[in-house]
Design an enzyme around this catalytic site. Structure first.
Site, PDB file in Angstrom:
ATOM      1  N   ASP A 251      -5.323  -3.227  12.327  1.00  0.00           N
ATOM      2  CA  ASP A 251      -6.292  -3.426  13.553  1.00  0.00           C
ATOM      3  C   ASP A 251      -6.268  -2.251  14.160  1.00  0.00           C
ATOM      4  OD1 ASP A 251      -7.036  -6.005  13.057  1.00  0.00           O
ATOM      5  OD2 ASP A 251      -4.761  -6.789  13.831  1.00  0.00           O
ATOM      6  N   GLU A 376      -6.094   2.992   4.047  1.00  0.00           N
ATOM      7  CA  GLU A 376      -5.975   2.952   4.811  1.00  0.00           C
ATOM      8  C   GLU A 376      -7.345   1.057   4.392  1.00  0.00           C
ATOM      9  OE1 GLU A 376      -3.427   3.847   6.049  1.00  0.00           O
ATOM     10  OE2 GLU A 376      -3.365   2.048   7.894  1.00  0.00           O
TER      11      GLU A 376
HETATM   12  C1  LIG Z   1      -4.550  11.640   0.357  1.00  0.00           C
HETATM   13  C2  LIG Z   1      -4.151  10.094   0.574  1.00  0.00           C
HETATM   14  C3  LIG Z   1      -3.131   9.620   1.733  1.00  0.00           C
HETATM   15  C4  LIG Z   1      -2.825   8.605   1.213  1.00  0.00           C
HETATM   16  N1  LIG Z   1      -2.271   8.157   2.528  1.00  0.00           N
HETATM   17  C5  LIG Z   1      -1.193   6.025   2.749  1.00  0.00           C
HETATM   18  C6  LIG Z   1      -0.408   6.156   3.080  1.00  0.00           C
HETATM   19  O1  LIG Z   1       0.023   7.519   4.577  1.00  0.00           O
HETATM   20  N2  LIG Z   1       0.638   5.096   3.701  1.00  0.00           N
HETATM   21  C7  LIG Z   1      -0.437   4.355   2.487  1.00  0.00           C
HETATM   22  O2  LIG Z   1       1.153   2.723   2.259  1.00  0.00           O
HETATM   23  N3  LIG Z   1      -0.656   4.716   1.247  1.00  0.00           N
HETATM   24  C8  LIG Z   1      -0.922   5.699   1.545  1.00  0.00           C
HETATM   25  N4  LIG Z   1      -2.558   6.020   0.323  1.00  0.00           N
HETATM   26  C9  LIG Z   1      -2.725   4.962  -0.524  1.00  0.00           C
HETATM   27  C10 LIG Z   1      -4.032   4.742  -0.228  1.00  0.00           C
HETATM   28  O3  LIG Z   1      -4.021   3.020   1.375  1.00  0.00           O
HETATM   29  C11 LIG Z   1      -4.356   3.626  -1.352  1.00  0.00           C
HETATM   30  O4  LIG Z   1      -4.908   4.514  -2.333  1.00  0.00           O
HETATM   31  C12 LIG Z   1      -5.595   2.582  -0.688  1.00  0.00           C
HETATM   32  O5  LIG Z   1      -4.968   1.615  -0.743  1.00  0.00           O
HETATM   33  C13 LIG Z   1      -6.246   2.121  -2.865  1.00  0.00           C
HETATM   34  O6  LIG Z   1      -5.201   1.567  -3.533  1.00  0.00           O
HETATM   35  P1  LIG Z   1      -5.279   2.507  -5.195  1.00  0.00           P
HETATM   36  O7  LIG Z   1      -5.250   3.869  -5.179  1.00  0.00           O
HETATM   37  O8  LIG Z   1      -3.675   1.644  -5.210  1.00  0.00           O
HETATM   38  O9  LIG Z   1      -6.532   1.457  -5.726  1.00  0.00           O
HETATM   39  P2  LIG Z   1      -5.960   0.250  -6.017  1.00  0.00           P
HETATM   40  O10 LIG Z   1      -5.974  -0.261  -5.125  1.00  0.00           O
HETATM   41  O11 LIG Z   1      -5.584   0.098  -7.976  1.00  0.00           O
HETATM   42  O12 LIG Z   1      -8.510   0.408  -6.330  1.00  0.00           O
HETATM   43  C14 LIG Z   1      -8.714   0.880  -7.628  1.00  0.00           C
HETATM   44  C15 LIG Z   1      -9.979   0.621  -7.012  1.00  0.00           C
HETATM   45  O13 LIG Z   1     -10.209  -0.904  -6.785  1.00  0.00           O
HETATM   46  C16 LIG Z   1     -11.045  -1.334  -5.780  1.00  0.00           C
HETATM   47  N5  LIG Z   1     -10.479  -2.796  -5.476  1.00  0.00           N
HETATM   48  C17 LIG Z   1      -9.418  -3.102  -5.715  1.00  0.00           C
HETATM   49  N6  LIG Z   1      -8.648  -4.911  -5.069  1.00  0.00           N
HETATM   50  C18 LIG Z   1      -9.905  -5.003  -5.537  1.00  0.00           C
HETATM   51  C19 LIG Z   1     -11.315  -6.187  -5.074  1.00  0.00           C
HETATM   52  N7  LIG Z   1      -9.646  -7.547  -4.696  1.00  0.00           N
HETATM   53  N8  LIG Z   1     -12.479  -6.402  -5.136  1.00  0.00           N
HETATM   54  C20 LIG Z   1     -13.263  -5.940  -5.414  1.00  0.00           C
HETATM   55  N9  LIG Z   1     -12.210  -4.121  -5.916  1.00  0.00           N
HETATM   56  C21 LIG Z   1     -11.751  -4.468  -5.674  1.00  0.00           C
HETATM   57  C22 LIG Z   1     -10.539  -1.073  -5.048  1.00  0.00           C
HETATM   58  O14 LIG Z   1     -11.477  -0.614  -3.514  1.00  0.00           O
HETATM   59  C23 LIG Z   1     -10.864   0.876  -5.868  1.00  0.00           C
HETATM   60  O15 LIG Z   1     -11.988   1.119  -5.588  1.00  0.00           O
HETATM   61  C24 LIG Z   1      -3.442   7.162   0.858  1.00  0.00           C
HETATM   62  C25 LIG Z   1      -3.689   7.467  -0.353  1.00  0.00           C
HETATM   63  C26 LIG Z   1      -4.109   8.845  -0.622  1.00  0.00           C
HETATM   64  C27 LIG Z   1      -4.962   9.415  -1.910  1.00  0.00           C
END
Ligand SMILES: Cc1cc2nc3c(=O)[nH]c(=O)nc-3n(C[C@H](O)[C@H](O)[C@H](O)COP(=O)(O)OP(=O)(O)OC[C@H]3O[C@@H](n4cnc5c(N)ncnc54)[C@H](O)[C@@H]3O)c2cc1C
Length: 399
Positions: A251, A376
């Site tokens: 939030d 986020e």
């Molecule tokens: C440059 C960068 C900085 C980051 N910084 C941080 C940080 O500081 N701290 C931290 O903890 N994380 C961080 N992240 C991680 C980021 O929060 C995650 O990449 C993000 O939450 C998505 O997770 P994932 O990459 O595992 O994709 P996934 O969860 O595997 O998703 C893959 C695709 O499927 C879609 N999807 C997933 N579930 C559903 C659903 N239920 N319904 C419909 N679509 C869905 C997603 O929208 C996405 O398009 C960072 C990532 C990057 C690239």
């Protein structure tokens, strides 16, 4: 309705705007090229920001975001609003550099959202990164596998965190871990792990599409011992409250990421307006059918941008006024993330060779913008959360 920026923040917005132009923009390309090198110019700048914050309202990128329930009642524009306005201007300068700003990490918002009074005091001035994501656990943050096992006066953390923004540079990392996997979401707690704690190791830094000035770390936790007092908030597992405790972090952080997107989009939009200045009518008096196609596209982008800005300010205003803002935080992030991607890429398209060339920053802003619709909570996840709120469904009813 008064849809202008609150007057009392004018000085802050002006200062942030000037800093964006005079401190961040001149080093934008340098750190886009020198991925993983530390932007040392920011140290002095961060000290200046600290000084301004000591004196009252200053530019914040997360650290000072107010704790929910700690704001006054009534119609108030407080620290959430000032932070969002500051972040918009700073990302008008450079998003990657804003994310690299000492003591302004997203983990600071996590601390502000969940910590108790003693912890708020103890971690004041700490630059904190936030580590939620794991291999196999991104969007579904309830699937966290990093464990925290109580041992005397300590917890022992084991697991791996990936994509931790500022994970190498920050003074501490706020780590989400489960106290008991069997108890599901309610058992997930956040822990502040100071840099240098034995058992916490940065394994590598990621190479990325954009925000190259910001370090993104993979961090392992092997028998990493942290004092029990570093568990943020309450140690008790309240199955009825479920995930609510740690989730309050979002939030606070989602309106901030929305603000980053509004700022990044503003940079592209203003530059494209300069480039096509001769086609635009600053009084918007030209009839639509006599408007050039390029001008019509720019006006449409301006309208989308303004909508995103107002939604972001609404989410921040609600937080300042103690109104539950989870739905609005997601709406602001969904709208701002999407339009930022659309605007920055459209501006590259409209400026064509100039947009694609490294002489200009338009191509960089298009690359930087993509992350703002991913971290986020992705666009899809924000829409899922909004749908759940609108339809009154729980996370197990609507997946
Ligand atoms: C440059 C960068 C900085 C980051 N910084 C941080 C940080 O500081 N701290 C931290 O903890 N994380 C961080 N992240 C991680 C980021 O929060 C995650 O990449 C993000 O939450 C998505 O997770 P994932 O990459 O595992 O994709 P996934 O969860 O595997 O998703 C893959 C695709 O499927 C879609 N999807 C997933 N579930 C559903 C659903 N239920 N319904 C419909 N679509 C869905 C997603 O929208 C996405 O398009 C960072 C990532 C990057 C690239």
């Amino acid at each position: 309705m008064n849809l202008q920026n609150p007057k009392k923040f004018k000085m802050l917005v002006d200062q942030a705007h000037e800093s964006a132009l005079n401190v961040l923009r001149p080093i934008s390309r340098k750190y886009d090229k020198a991925e993983h090198s530390y932007p040392k110019e920011l140290d002095m700048f961060a000290s200046l920001i600290d000084g301004m914050n000591d004196g009252g309202e200053g530019i914040n990128a997360g650290a000072a975001v107010g704790k929910r329930g700690h704001t006054e009642t009534g119609n108030k524009n407080g620290v959430n609003m000032s932070t969002v306005l500051g972040v918009i201007e700073m990302c008008y300068g450079d998003t990657g550099l804003l994310l690299s700003m000492p003591r302004q990490g997203l983990g600071n918002s996590a601390i502000a959202a969940v910590a108790n009074e003693e912890q708020l005091e103890r971690f004041k001035g700490t630059w904190a990164a936030m580590a939620i994501t794991e291999p196999g656990c991104g969007s579904d943050s309830a699937a966290i596998r990093t464990t925290a096992t109580k041992d005397g006066e300590d917890y022992i953390l084991n697991g791996e965190k990936i994509f931790v923004t500022s994970g190498e540079r920050a003074d501490a990392v706020v780590v989400w871990a489960t106290l008991d996997k069997k108890l599901g979401r309610a058992a997930i707690k956040s822990f502040v792990v100071p840099k240098g704690t034995a058992g916490m190791n940065v394994e590598r830094l990621e190479h990325k599409l954009g925000i190259k000035a910001s370090d993104t770390a993979v961090i392992s936790f092997i028998d990493c011992r942290v004092p029990a007092a570093n568990l943020l908030g309450h140690a008790g597992i309240d199955v009825a409250k479920g995930f609510a405790g740690v989730m309050e972090t979002f939030d606070n952080t989602r309106p901030l990421v929305a603000a980053m997107a509004v700022g990044c989009a503003k940079a592209s939009l203003e530059r494209i307006k300069e480039i096509f200045n001769n086609q635009l009518d600053e009084n918007y008096a030209t009839p639509y059918l006599q408007t050039s196609h390029i001008a019509a596209q720019i006006y449409r982008m301006e309208a989308e941008w303004e909508a995103a800005r107002l939604l972001t300010m609404k989410a921040a205003w609600m937080a300042d006024n103690k109104k539950p803002n989870s739905r609005e935080a997601s709406i602001s992030k969904a709208k701002a993330g999407r339009i930022c991607n659309e605007i920055t890429l459209k501006c590259v398209e409209l400026a064509a060779s100039v947009g694609y060339n490294e002489e200009e920053l338009l191509e960089k802003w298009a690359r930087d913008s993509k992350i703002l619709d991913i971290f986020e909570g992705t666009q899809q996840i924000q829409q899922l959360i909004i749908a759940r709120r609108e339809l009154g469904k729980s996370s197990s009813e609507l997946k």
